[in-house]
Enzyme design. Structure first.
Site, PDB file in Angstrom:
ATOM      1  CG  LEU A  73      -5.978  -4.212  -1.123  1.00  6.81           C
ATOM      2  CD1 LEU A  73      -6.917  -5.223  -1.780  1.00  6.81           C
ATOM      3  CD2 LEU A  73      -6.027  -4.357   0.384  1.00  6.81           C
ATOM      4  CD  GLN A  86       1.398  18.599   6.680  1.00  2.00           C
ATOM      5  OE1 GLN A  86       2.339  17.918   7.084  1.00  2.00           O
ATOM      6  NE2 GLN A  86       1.500  19.430   5.661  1.00  2.00           N
ATOM      7  CE1 TYR A 134       5.671  -6.334   1.083  1.00  2.00           C
ATOM      8  CE2 TYR A 134       6.103  -7.177   3.283  1.00  2.00           C
ATOM      9  CZ  TYR A 134       5.220  -6.895   2.273  1.00  2.00           C
ATOM     10  OH  TYR A 134       3.888  -7.175   2.429  1.00  2.00           O
TER      11      TYR A 134
END
Length: 304
Positions: free
Chosen positions: A64, A153, A136
């Site tokens: 977060l 991957q 951002y």
């Protein structure tokens, strides 16, 4: 279950950890945190995720960490970009070594000046790659690219959420950290001018935090590997309408003051949540009036 919640002391994390059952470790440098109270039984490590090292194994890595307020990330562009690049890489490595489920909160900002409203997950975005908000916007987009690379991957179980303007108690209101709803409430309660960037006709779609928590917990469930979802509201609201609603609900005599518009500020924003409705059987339950009432009462308590 063992959870590593990166940025878990912030607004979203402080609400999410209260609803998780299991062993919780929070990594947060507290650089954008104001209303965090460390609860017994939670392991708290004060550190940037970019510098965090661990040999612990986790079942879930929940990332977060971010500086989501425009004024704040414009003032700290390097830290913002590094959190959403090196920080995401470090979090992904912890998840890979743990064979954990990796959950990432991206942002509606990755859509930029969206040309489709409400905006679906299939929209690629219209973003200025080197503008004042790019630290951002583009670093969040890079994070998504890196996360999906780990899926392709390494086969890592990843889930990406794009939240839209989540609000509620504990949303920081002060200085450059203030988000629009908490800032307006603070200004109204203090009798200060309500400051609007631009003419106020720009729109946002607001989601109350309990609805966000419900959606997030559903996204942590089984069978959602590689899922990317908008979590927000499809109901647009003009910023000037939001300001007037808060003035009315607080019975404030504050005046509205218009400031120069922010550079590259998206004129409209709302989430197409049809995919979340179908996959999660989720949609917002708390309307804007109910959510604002709860948030206003919380701020009355902490500001008095």
């Amino acid at each position: 279950m063992k959870y590593l919640v990166i940025g878990g002391a912030g607004f979203l994390g402080s609400h999410l950890i209260n609803s998780l059952d299991g062993e919780i470790t929070i990594v947060d440098d507290l650089s954008t945190v104001k209303y965090f109270e460390k609860k017994p039984g939670i392991n708290f490590i004060r550190q940037k995720i970019e510098n965090f090292e661990t040999n612990e194994k986790y079942d879930y890595v929940i990332d977060l960490a971010a500086r989501p307020s425009p004024e704040d990330y414009i003032n700290h562009p390097v830290e913002t970009a590094l959190s959403n690049s090196i920080g995401t890489y470090k979090a992904l490595e912890i998840a890979r070594k743990s064979d954990a489920i990796f959950f990432y909160t991206s942002s509606s900002e990755i859509y930029g000046h969206a040309e489709i409203i409400p905006t679906p997950e299939t929209y690629w975005g219209k973003v200025n790659p080197n503008g004042i908000r790019s630290c951002y916007d583009e670093s969040k987009r890079f994070s998504e690219a890196l996360i999906m690379s780990y899926l392709r991957q390494y086969g890592l179980d990843v889930r990406i959420q794009r939240p839209f303007n989540v609000y509620g108690p504990k949303l920081r209101e002060d200085g450059s950290y203030g988000r629009v709803i908490s800032r307006f409430i603070y200004q109204a309660l203090k009798g200060e001018d309500i400051t609007i960037f631009g003419d106020g006709n720009q729109t946002r779609a607001f989601l109350y935090v309990s609805d966000w928590v419900e959606a997030t917990k559903k996204m942590l469930g089984k069978g959602l590997k590689g899922t990317i979802l908008n979590i927000g509201s499809d109901k647009e609201m003009k910023i000037i309408e939001l300001a007037n609603t808060i003035l009315s609900m607080t019975k404030s005599e504050s005046k509205i003051k218009f400031l120069p518009p922010r550079e590259d500020d998206p004129p409209r924003r709302a989430a197409d949540i049809s995919k979340a409705k179908k996959i999660l059987n989720w949609e917002p339950k708390v309307n804007i009036e109910e959510g604002l009432k709860i948030t206003i009462e919380w701020f009355k308590g902490v500001l008095n």
